[in-house]
Design a protein around this motif. Structure first.
Motif, mmCIF file in Angstrom:
data_model
loop_
_atom_site.group_PDB
_atom_site.id
_atom_site.type_symbol
_atom_site.label_atom_id
_atom_site.label_comp_id
_atom_site.label_asym_id
_atom_site.label_seq_id
_atom_site.Cartn_x
_atom_site.Cartn_y
_atom_site.Cartn_z
ATOM 1 N N LEU A 186 0.863 -1.175 0.000
ATOM 2 C CA LEU A 186 0.000 0.000 0.000
ATOM 3 C C LEU A 186 0.900 1.225 0.000
ATOM 4 C CD1 LEU A 186 -2.749 1.450 0.292
ATOM 5 C CD2 LEU A 186 -2.480 1.225 2.789
ATOM 6 N N HIS A 187 0.632 2.138 -0.906
ATOM 7 C CA HIS A 187 1.383 3.404 -0.961
ATOM 8 C C HIS A 187 0.490 4.495 -0.396
ATOM 9 C CE1 HIS A 187 3.046 6.919 -3.579
ATOM 10 N NE2 HIS A 187 3.604 6.918 -2.381
ATOM 11 N N LEU A 188 0.920 5.103 0.718
ATOM 12 C CA LEU A 188 0.203 6.235 1.303
ATOM 13 C C LEU A 188 0.886 7.495 0.789
ATOM 14 C CD1 LEU A 188 -1.993 7.293 3.147
ATOM 15 C CD2 LEU A 188 -0.438 7.027 5.097
ATOM 16 N N GLY A 189 0.303 8.097 -0.260
ATOM 17 C CA GLY A 189 0.919 9.232 -0.927
ATOM 18 C C GLY A 189 0.432 10.559 -0.373
ATOM 19 N N ALA A 190 1.276 11.571 -0.497
ATOM 20 C CA ALA A 190 0.901 12.921 -0.070
ATOM 21 C C ALA A 190 -0.082 13.517 -1.074
ATOM 22 C CB ALA A 190 2.140 13.803 0.039
ATOM 23 N N ASP A 191 -1.145 14.101 -0.567
ATOM 24 C CA ASP A 191 -2.181 14.679 -1.417
ATOM 25 C C ASP A 191 -1.774 16.100 -1.849
ATOM 26 O OD1 ASP A 191 -4.498 15.064 -2.785
ATOM 27 O OD2 ASP A 191 -5.738 15.467 -1.022
ATOM 28 N N ILE A 192 -0.619 16.178 -2.527
ATOM 29 C CA ILE A 192 -0.060 17.461 -2.968
ATOM 30 C C ILE A 192 0.414 17.286 -4.408
ATOM 31 C CG2 ILE A 192 1.795 19.143 -2.625
ATOM 32 C CD1 ILE A 192 1.761 18.442 0.330
ATOM 33 N N PRO A 193 -0.048 18.123 -5.320
ATOM 34 C CA PRO A 193 0.352 17.971 -6.723
ATOM 35 C C PRO A 193 1.738 18.563 -6.977
ATOM 36 C CG PRO A 193 -1.143 19.833 -6.511
ATOM 37 C CD PRO A 193 -1.016 19.217 -5.139
ATOM 38 N N SER A 194 2.773 17.785 -6.742
ATOM 39 C CA SER A 194 4.126 18.304 -6.978
ATOM 40 C C SER A 194 5.000 17.219 -7.579
ATOM 41 C CB SER A 194 4.746 18.830 -5.679
ATOM 42 O OG SER A 194 5.105 17.774 -4.825
ATOM 43 N N TRP A 195 6.051 17.676 -8.231
ATOM 44 C CA TRP A 195 6.941 16.766 -8.956
ATOM 45 C C TRP A 195 7.539 15.708 -8.043
ATOM 46 C CZ3 TRP A 195 12.245 16.200 -8.122
ATOM 47 C CH2 TRP A 195 12.934 15.427 -9.066
ATOM 48 N N THR A 196 7.961 16.084 -6.850
ATOM 49 C CA THR A 196 8.649 15.134 -5.984
ATOM 50 C C THR A 196 7.747 13.973 -5.590
ATOM 51 O OG1 THR A 196 9.964 14.879 -3.982
ATOM 52 C CG2 THR A 196 8.146 16.444 -3.865
ATOM 53 N N PHE A 197 6.470 14.249 -5.313
ATOM 54 C CA PHE A 197 5.564 13.172 -4.925
ATOM 55 C C PHE A 197 5.152 12.340 -6.134
ATOM 56 C CE2 PHE A 197 4.775 16.251 -1.380
ATOM 57 C CZ PHE A 197 5.424 15.496 -0.418
ATOM 58 N N GLU A 198 5.041 12.959 -7.294
ATOM 59 C CA GLU A 198 4.766 12.197 -8.506
ATOM 60 C C GLU A 198 5.924 11.255 -8.825
ATOM 61 O OE1 GLU A 198 4.059 15.197 -11.407
ATOM 62 O OE2 GLU A 198 2.130 15.805 -10.533
ATOM 63 N N LEU A 236 -6.506 0.065 4.745
ATOM 64 C CA LEU A 236 -6.123 -1.213 5.358
ATOM 65 C C LEU A 236 -7.332 -2.091 5.657
ATOM 66 C CD1 LEU A 236 -3.359 0.068 7.818
ATOM 67 C CD2 LEU A 236 -3.007 -1.395 5.808
ATOM 68 N N ALA A 237 -8.503 -1.464 5.787
ATOM 69 C CA ALA A 237 -9.716 -2.228 6.065
ATOM 70 C C ALA A 237 -10.391 -2.728 4.792
ATOM 71 C CB ALA A 237 -10.692 -1.368 6.864
ATOM 72 N N ALA A 238 -9.845 -2.392 3.627
ATOM 73 C CA ALA A 238 -10.429 -2.805 2.348
ATOM 74 C C ALA A 238 -10.278 -4.314 2.166
ATOM 75 C CB ALA A 238 -9.741 -2.047 1.218
ATOM 76 N N PRO A 239 -11.043 -4.890 1.233
ATOM 77 C CA PRO A 239 -10.976 -6.347 1.007
ATOM 78 C C PRO A 239 -9.574 -6.813 0.643
ATOM 79 C CG PRO A 239 -12.871 -5.373 -0.124
ATOM 80 C CD PRO A 239 -12.054 -4.233 0.384
ATOM 81 N N ASP A 240 -9.338 -8.123 0.834
ATOM 82 C CA ASP A 240 -8.033 -8.727 0.543
ATOM 83 C C ASP A 240 -7.657 -8.521 -0.930
ATOM 84 O OD1 ASP A 240 -7.754 -9.507 3.120
ATOM 85 O OD2 ASP A 240 -8.541 -11.517 2.812
ATOM 86 N N PRO A 241 -6.353 -8.613 -1.270
ATOM 87 C CA PRO A 241 -5.282 -8.943 -0.335
ATOM 88 C C PRO A 241 -4.883 -7.753 0.524
ATOM 89 C CG PRO A 241 -4.359 -8.555 -2.508
ATOM 90 C CD PRO A 241 -5.850 -8.449 -2.659
ATOM 91 N N ARG A 242 -4.850 -7.991 1.833
ATOM 92 C CA ARG A 242 -4.403 -6.932 2.742
ATOM 93 C C ARG A 242 -2.901 -6.720 2.534
ATOM 94 N NH1 ARG A 242 -5.860 -7.185 8.945
ATOM 95 N NH2 ARG A 242 -7.535 -5.785 8.286
ATOM 96 N N PRO A 243 -2.475 -5.485 2.422
ATOM 97 C CA PRO A 243 -1.032 -5.223 2.256
ATOM 98 C C PRO A 243 -0.254 -5.635 3.505
ATOM 99 C CG PRO A 243 -2.238 -3.178 2.580
ATOM 100 C CD PRO A 243 -3.267 -4.243 2.400
ATOM 101 N N THR A 244 0.956 -6.113 3.278
ATOM 102 C CA THR A 244 1.852 -6.415 4.397
ATOM 103 C C THR A 244 2.921 -5.347 4.555
ATOM 104 O OG1 THR A 244 3.335 -7.734 2.998
ATOM 105 C CG2 THR A 244 1.494 -8.896 4.080
ATOM 106 N N ALA A 245 3.005 -4.420 3.576
ATOM 107 C CA ALA A 245 3.986 -3.332 3.644
ATOM 108 C C ALA A 245 3.300 -2.041 3.215
ATOM 109 C CB ALA A 245 5.183 -3.620 2.748
#
Length: 338
Positions: A186-198, A236-245
């Motif tokens: 699972l990637h928890l990304g920053a909700d900011i439109p910028s080059w570094t996060f893209e 994390l509560a979404a249906p499987d497969p649950r992420p391990t990282a």
């Protein structure tokens, strides 16, 4: 020098040396050769030394059309990372007798308002950290010598860019988790439109696509602990497969992910490995301590200031990205067994 005066003037030096103020100006400006004798020049230098005279740089710079002042624009002052960028930039500036004005853009990555009546008149150059280049048009930063930090080298209005090697940082953290055996991410990304996060998102997706059997889901959150907790808990509560990282774009996001995992009864790292980026003080305050990518904020600021000074001297700065380092701590481990 008159009694009660706190600072000697060029008139005091001229009186002590028995010369005109014009001669003092020539000698201390190193323009005396062919105009005054070596003996006279030495007498002026000696008088200036004995009186403790220092030229008025502010007045001199105004005459020359330079203020020796740089504007550092950052998205916010709510993180220690940008404090480190300022510290590094100010250190190098001071070594070259420049001052740094720190200006947090009120709109984050949006347009920065002109903090002066005319930034062009008040500044020699601009360093802008983690912002879109067109955000600087309101302060005419695009018409001043400009260095962009953490910005797209191909989309920065032709400005010099100084970047951390964030793509390699994502590669390092992904290789670490793959080596531990993780396949569901699972990637928890920053909700900011910028080059570094893209760049972070693209590098992660590209690397995992090269490894058969991996899955990747992405969710976004504002860079706040509670915002990250809400987003991570739902993901994390979404249906499987649950992420391990769970790979987070920022240490604050990782802190929110810790709270989400515990609300769901997940143990870190036994059930879920979590990583961050920045290596803020927060990283070692978490329990377990956070595996993260260390970004040297002070070095980043130093390199940015060196680049701007090089531009002001009419030269082209080096374009090598600044290396980053994976710091492995207690928040990552092999995934749980079947």
């Amino acid at each position: 020098m008159a009694r009660g005066s706190t600072r000697p003037t060029s008139r005091d030096v001229a009186h002590a040396a028995g010369v005109s103020q014009a001669a003092v100006s020539l000698v201390l400006g190193d323009k005396w050769r062919g105009r005054v004798s070596e003996t006279t020049a030495e007498r002026v230098r000696q008088a200036a030394h004995e009186l403790g005279y220092r030229p008025n740089l502010a007045a001199r710079n105004l005459r020359l059309g330079h203020t020796r002042t740089v504007l550092l624009v950052v998205p916010a002052l709510t993180t220690e990372f940008f404090a480190g960028v300022y510290t590094g930039a100010a250190r190098i500036a001071a070594q070259h007798e420049f001052g740094v004005v720190l200006y947090p853009s009120p709109e984050g990555v949006g347009p920065a308002r002109d903090p002066f009546h005319s930034a062009q008149a008040a500044l020699d150059g601009v360093i802008a950290s983690s912002m879109a280049a067109d955000a600087l048009t309101a302060i005419r930063g695009d018409q001043l010598p400009l260095v962009m930090l953490d910005s797209d080298p191909e989309g920065s209005l032709g400005a010099t860019t100084v970047n951390l090697d964030i793509a390699d940082g994502i590669r390092q953290v992904t290789e670490h988790l793959l080596a531990l055996g993780h396949r569901h991410y699972l990637h928890l990304g920053a909700d900011i439109p910028s080059w570094t996060f893209e760049t972070r998102a693209q590098q992660l997706a590209t690397r995992l696509a090269q490894t058969p059997g991996t899955t990747l889901r992405t969710t976004h959150a504002p860079i706040s602990i509670e915002g990250a907790r809400t987003a991570a808990e739902a993901a994390l509560a979404a249906p499987d497969p649950r992420p391990t990282a769970l790979i987070c774009d920022d240490d604050k996001l990782a802190a929110g992910a810790y709270k989400a995992a515990r609300r769901l009864g997940l143990r870190i790292p036994d059930d879920l490995s979590i990583t961050g980026i920045d290596d803020l003080a927060l990283a070692t305050a978490l329990d377990p301590e956070l595996t993260t990518i260390r970004l040297d904020a002070e070095l980043f600021g130093e390199r940015g200031m060196h680049a701007l000074l090089t531009v002001l001297d009419g030269h082209t700065p080096d374009k090598n990205d600044i290396p980053v380092e994976l710091v492995v701590r207690g928040s990552t481990a092999p995934p749980p067994g079947p």
